[in-house]
Motif scaffolding. Structure first.
Motif, PDB file in Angstrom:
ATOM      1  N   SER A 195       0.813  -1.204   0.000  1.00  0.00           N
ATOM      2  CA  SER A 195       0.000   0.000   0.000  1.00  0.00           C
ATOM      3  C   SER A 195       0.854   1.265   0.000  1.00  0.00           C
ATOM      4  O   SER A 195       0.537   2.243  -0.687  1.00  0.00           O
ATOM      5  N   ILE A 196       1.944   1.241   0.763  1.00  0.00           N
ATOM      6  CA  ILE A 196       2.862   2.385   0.763  1.00  0.00           C
ATOM      7  C   ILE A 196       3.444   2.601  -0.629  1.00  0.00           C
ATOM      8  O   ILE A 196       3.516   3.734  -1.132  1.00  0.00           O
ATOM      9  N   ALA A 197       3.860   1.505  -1.276  1.00  0.00           N
ATOM     10  CA  ALA A 197       4.413   1.608  -2.630  1.00  0.00           C
ATOM     11  C   ALA A 197       3.358   2.098  -3.616  1.00  0.00           C
ATOM     12  O   ALA A 197       3.643   2.919  -4.495  1.00  0.00           O
ATOM     13  N   LEU A 198       2.132   1.595  -3.481  1.00  0.00           N
ATOM     14  CA  LEU A 198       1.055   1.952  -4.397  1.00  0.00           C
ATOM     15  C   LEU A 198       0.640   3.407  -4.228  1.00  0.00           C
ATOM     16  O   LEU A 198       0.319   4.092  -5.213  1.00  0.00           O
ATOM     17  N   ALA A 199       0.667   3.904  -3.002  1.00  0.00           N
ATOM     18  CA  ALA A 199       0.195   5.264  -2.726  1.00  0.00           C
ATOM     19  C   ALA A 199       1.238   6.334  -3.015  1.00  0.00           C
ATOM     20  O   ALA A 199       0.894   7.518  -3.173  1.00  0.00           O
ATOM     21  N   GLY A 200       2.506   5.945  -3.102  1.00  0.00           N
ATOM     22  CA  GLY A 200       3.567   6.925  -3.293  1.00  0.00           C
ATOM     23  C   GLY A 200       3.495   7.631  -4.636  1.00  0.00           C
ATOM     24  O   GLY A 200       2.978   7.102  -5.614  1.00  0.00           O
ATOM     25  N   SER A 201       4.038   8.834  -4.673  1.00  0.00           N
ATOM     26  CA  SER A 201       4.001   9.629  -5.905  1.00  0.00           C
ATOM     27  C   SER A 201       5.200   9.373  -6.808  1.00  0.00           C
ATOM     28  O   SER A 201       5.154   9.649  -8.008  1.00  0.00           O
ATOM     29  N   GLY A 202       6.277   8.826  -6.257  1.00  0.00           N
ATOM     30  CA  GLY A 202       7.482   8.585  -7.043  1.00  0.00           C
ATOM     31  C   GLY A 202       7.754   7.113  -7.252  1.00  0.00           C
ATOM     32  O   GLY A 202       6.991   6.258  -6.796  1.00  0.00           O
ATOM     33  N   PRO A 203       8.845   6.786  -7.937  1.00  0.00           N
ATOM     34  CA  PRO A 203       9.153   5.374  -8.216  1.00  0.00           C
ATOM     35  C   PRO A 203       9.592   4.595  -6.984  1.00  0.00           C
ATOM     36  O   PRO A 203       9.508   3.370  -6.967  1.00  0.00           O
ATOM     37  N   LEU A 204      10.076   5.298  -5.950  1.00  0.00           N
ATOM     38  CA  LEU A 204      10.516   4.625  -4.737  1.00  0.00           C
ATOM     39  C   LEU A 204       9.581   4.961  -3.587  1.00  0.00           C
ATOM     40  O   LEU A 204       9.140   6.106  -3.447  1.00  0.00           O
ATOM     41  N   PRO A 205       9.268   3.980  -2.732  1.00  0.00           N
ATOM     42  CA  PRO A 205       8.387   4.249  -1.591  1.00  0.00           C
ATOM     43  C   PRO A 205       9.111   5.027  -0.509  1.00  0.00           C
ATOM     44  O   PRO A 205      10.342   5.149  -0.516  1.00  0.00           O
ATOM     45  N   ASP A 206       8.359   5.551   0.443  1.00  0.00           N
ATOM     46  CA  ASP A 206       8.913   6.255   1.587  1.00  0.00           C
ATOM     47  C   ASP A 206       9.586   5.227   2.504  1.00  0.00           C
ATOM     48  O   ASP A 206       8.926   4.434   3.168  1.00  0.00           O
ATOM     49  N   LEU A 207      10.914   5.252   2.549  1.00  0.00           N
ATOM     50  CA  LEU A 207      11.657   4.229   3.287  1.00  0.00           C
ATOM     51  C   LEU A 207      11.450   4.343   4.793  1.00  0.00           C
ATOM     52  O   LEU A 207      11.499   3.329   5.506  1.00  0.00           O
ATOM     53  N   TRP A 208      11.209   5.556   5.300  1.00  0.00           N
ATOM     54  CA  TRP A 208      10.945   5.717   6.724  1.00  0.00           C
ATOM     55  C   TRP A 208       9.633   5.033   7.104  1.00  0.00           C
ATOM     56  O   TRP A 208       9.566   4.316   8.103  1.00  0.00           O
ATOM     57  N   LEU A 209       8.609   5.217   6.272  1.00  0.00           N
ATOM     58  CA  LEU A 209       7.339   4.538   6.522  1.00  0.00           C
ATOM     59  C   LEU A 209       7.501   3.020   6.415  1.00  0.00           C
ATOM     60  O   LEU A 209       6.919   2.270   7.206  1.00  0.00           O
ATOM     61  N   MET A 210       8.281   2.586   5.444  1.00  0.00           N
ATOM     62  CA  MET A 210       8.514   1.143   5.286  1.00  0.00           C
ATOM     63  C   MET A 210       9.168   0.572   6.544  1.00  0.00           C
ATOM     64  O   MET A 210       8.808  -0.512   7.015  1.00  0.00           O
ATOM     65  N   ALA A 211      10.132   1.306   7.101  1.00  0.00           N
ATOM     66  CA  ALA A 211      10.831   0.836   8.303  1.00  0.00           C
ATOM     67  C   ALA A 211       9.876   0.800   9.495  1.00  0.00           C
ATOM     68  O   ALA A 211       9.886  -0.161  10.283  1.00  0.00           O
ATOM     69  N   LEU A 212       9.048   1.834   9.647  1.00  0.00           N
ATOM     70  CA  LEU A 212       8.093   1.856  10.754  1.00  0.00           C
ATOM     71  C   LEU A 212       7.105   0.691  10.647  1.00  0.00           C
ATOM     72  O   LEU A 212       6.779   0.046  11.652  1.00  0.00           O
ATOM     73  N   PHE A 213       6.637   0.427   9.441  1.00  0.00           N
ATOM     74  CA  PHE A 213       5.711  -0.686   9.260  1.00  0.00           C
ATOM     75  C   PHE A 213       6.390  -2.020   9.547  1.00  0.00           C
ATOM     76  O   PHE A 213       5.752  -2.945  10.057  1.00  0.00           O
ATOM     77  N   ALA A 214       7.678  -2.133   9.215  1.00  0.00           N
ATOM     78  CA  ALA A 214       8.403  -3.371   9.499  1.00  0.00           C
ATOM     79  C   ALA A 214       8.498  -3.611  11.011  1.00  0.00           C
ATOM     80  O   ALA A 214       8.243  -4.716  11.495  1.00  0.00           O
ATOM     81  N   ILE A 215       8.845  -2.564  11.755  1.00  0.00           N
ATOM     82  CA  ILE A 215       8.916  -2.700  13.212  1.00  0.00           C
ATOM     83  C   ILE A 215       7.536  -3.028  13.769  1.00  0.00           C
ATOM     84  O   ILE A 215       7.373  -3.910  14.618  1.00  0.00           O
ATOM     85  N   GLY A 216       6.529  -2.312  13.278  1.00  0.00           N
ATOM     86  CA  GLY A 216       5.170  -2.553  13.749  1.00  0.00           C
ATOM     87  C   GLY A 216       4.690  -3.959  13.456  1.00  0.00           C
ATOM     88  O   GLY A 216       4.005  -4.578  14.277  1.00  0.00           O
ATOM     89  N   ALA A 217       5.059  -4.495  12.299  1.00  0.00           N
ATOM     90  CA  ALA A 217       4.644  -5.852  11.942  1.00  0.00           C
ATOM     91  C   ALA A 217       5.264  -6.885  12.871  1.00  0.00           C
ATOM     92  O   ALA A 217       4.600  -7.835  13.304  1.00  0.00           O
ATOM     93  N   VAL A 218       6.548  -6.710  13.189  1.00  0.00           N
ATOM     94  CA  VAL A 218       7.213  -7.648  14.104  1.00  0.00           C
ATOM     95  C   VAL A 218       6.526  -7.631  15.470  1.00  0.00           C
ATOM     96  O   VAL A 218       6.198  -8.676  16.044  1.00  0.00           O
ATOM     97  N   VAL A 219       6.282  -6.425  15.972  1.00  0.00           N
ATOM     98  CA  VAL A 219       5.723  -6.291  17.317  1.00  0.00           C
ATOM     99  C   VAL A 219       4.271  -6.759  17.369  1.00  0.00           C
ATOM    100  O   VAL A 219       3.871  -7.509  18.273  1.00  0.00           O
ATOM    101  N   MET A 220       3.466  -6.324  16.409  1.00  0.00           N
ATOM    102  CA  MET A 220       2.044  -6.653  16.468  1.00  0.00           C
ATOM    103  C   MET A 220       1.780  -8.109  16.075  1.00  0.00           C
ATOM    104  O   MET A 220       0.818  -8.711  16.551  1.00  0.00           O
ATOM    105  N   ARG A 221       2.606  -8.671  15.228  1.00  0.00           N
ATOM    106  CA  ARG A 221       2.472 -10.108  14.983  1.00  0.00           C
ATOM    107  C   ARG A 221       2.774 -10.871  16.274  1.00  0.00           C
ATOM    108  O   ARG A 221       2.080 -11.829  16.627  1.00  0.00           O
ATOM    109  N   GLY A 222       3.827 -10.425  16.986  1.00  0.00           N
ATOM    110  CA  GLY A 222       4.141 -11.058  18.258  1.00  0.00           C
ATOM    111  C   GLY A 222       3.019 -10.905  19.268  1.00  0.00           C
ATOM    112  O   GLY A 222       2.683 -11.851  19.991  1.00  0.00           O
TER     113      GLY A 222
END
Length: 308
Positions: free
Chosen positions: A54-81
């Motif tokens: 969704s972050i990649a799809l919503a972005g305006s440029g060819p590369l996604p927002d890496l800060w958002l990607m990192a936050l979602f990665a941390i959130g996924a680890v924690v909330m999956r746990g």
């Protein structure tokens, strides 16, 4: 003599001894790392990909927002746990009766319910620290997701379709990723969310076939039991809807010509899963389930390519 909570020779268990947790983690924290499933990251990937898509799809440029990607990665680890901790607290009696799950930390006695609850609070606090980095709409959606996180484990008691509720839960990131970028909820995110739900119906039905004999014996419901010998046909249908839904999301977001060719490769991965899957082989069920990580990467690549 082997205790009921200890793996006997030949047992099919989801605890793998001698892994990185046994080699590097202090003995006192090992049960908590296993409770959070840090030894089995596939669930984290499956929770993370809809948000990254969704972050990649919503972005305006060819590369996604890496800060958002990192936050979602941390959130996924924690909330999956956190979700796994809730699941294991509520299912501790069932888990003790199922071959694959009886060696988990709570049914095996390594972690008490009180200790698990304290660990759950710790994980939720980390999740909150991540969540407050986003805009208000995304924070609201994140708080709302807790309703799904805390109720999903109960669904196997009341419906033959708990996998549908897992889909609602695991793909919530498709909504949050879009709002984190755009600040509003729009049709591409909703289409992606719907596609993720049927994707989950497919892969988690495959996963549920590992436990179908034990589930039938103890009275736990699942799509594996409901669909039975027709599971392959249904999963082909679920995966077809997944392809169509992701395609619609990409078109609504205005993705370019490279999107569909790469998405077609992802569709081939889904087709391979079902065509080669043996529903009566526990090891093959787990292998096909885990292979959805590659589907996730292919879809992400398709979204990124469509932005070029």
């Amino acid at each position: 003599m082997t205790s009921p909570a200890s793996p006997a020779p030949g047992d099919f268990t989801d605890i793998r001894r001698g892994d990185w947790i046994d080699r590097f983690a202090p003995a006192a924290v090992r049960p908590y790392l296993r409770l959070a499933r840090l030894d089995r990251p596939i669930g984290t990937w499956l929770l993370l990909f809809p948000g990254w898509w969704s972050i990649a799809l919503a972005g305006s440029g060819p590369l996604p927002d890496l800060w958002l990607m990192a936050l979602f990665a941390i959130g996924a680890v924690v909330m999956r746990g956190a979700g796994c901790t809730v699941n294991d607290i509520l299912d501790r009696d069932f888990d003790a009766m199922v071959e694959r799950t009886r060696t988990r930390p709570i049914p095996s006695g390594q972690v008490s319910v009180k200790q698990a609850l304290a660990f759950l609070v710790f994980q939720l606090l980390i999740g909150l620290a991540v969540l407050v980095q986003f805009n208000l709409l995304t924070i609201g959606l994140g708080v709302l997701s807790l309703v799904l996180v805390f109720t999903y484990p109960l669904m196997k008691r009341i419906t033959w379709w708990p996998q549908a509720f897992l889909g609602l839960t695991f793909n919530w990131g498709a909504l949050m990723g879009w709002t984190a970028v755009r600040g509003e909820l729009e049709w591409p995110a909703l289409a992606l969310y719907a596609a993720g739900i049927v994707w989950t119906l497919g892969y988690d039905t495959i996963y549920a076939h590992q436990d179908k004999e034990d589930d039938a014996r103890i009275g736990v419901k699942s799509t594996a039991l409901r669909l039975g010998d027709q599971s392959k046909i249904w999963i082909y249908g679920f995966y077809t809807l997944t392809f169509v839904g992701i395609g619609i999301a990409g078109r609504l977001a205005g993705l370019g010509g490279l999107f569909l060719p790469l998405l077609s490769l992802a569709a081939l991965q889904l087709s391979w899963q079902v065509a080669t899957w043996n529903p009566d082989d526990q090891t093959d069920c787990l292998t096909k389930f885990k292979s959805n990580r590659w589907f996730g990467w292919l879809v992400l690549a398709a979204f990124l390519a469509g932005k070029i």
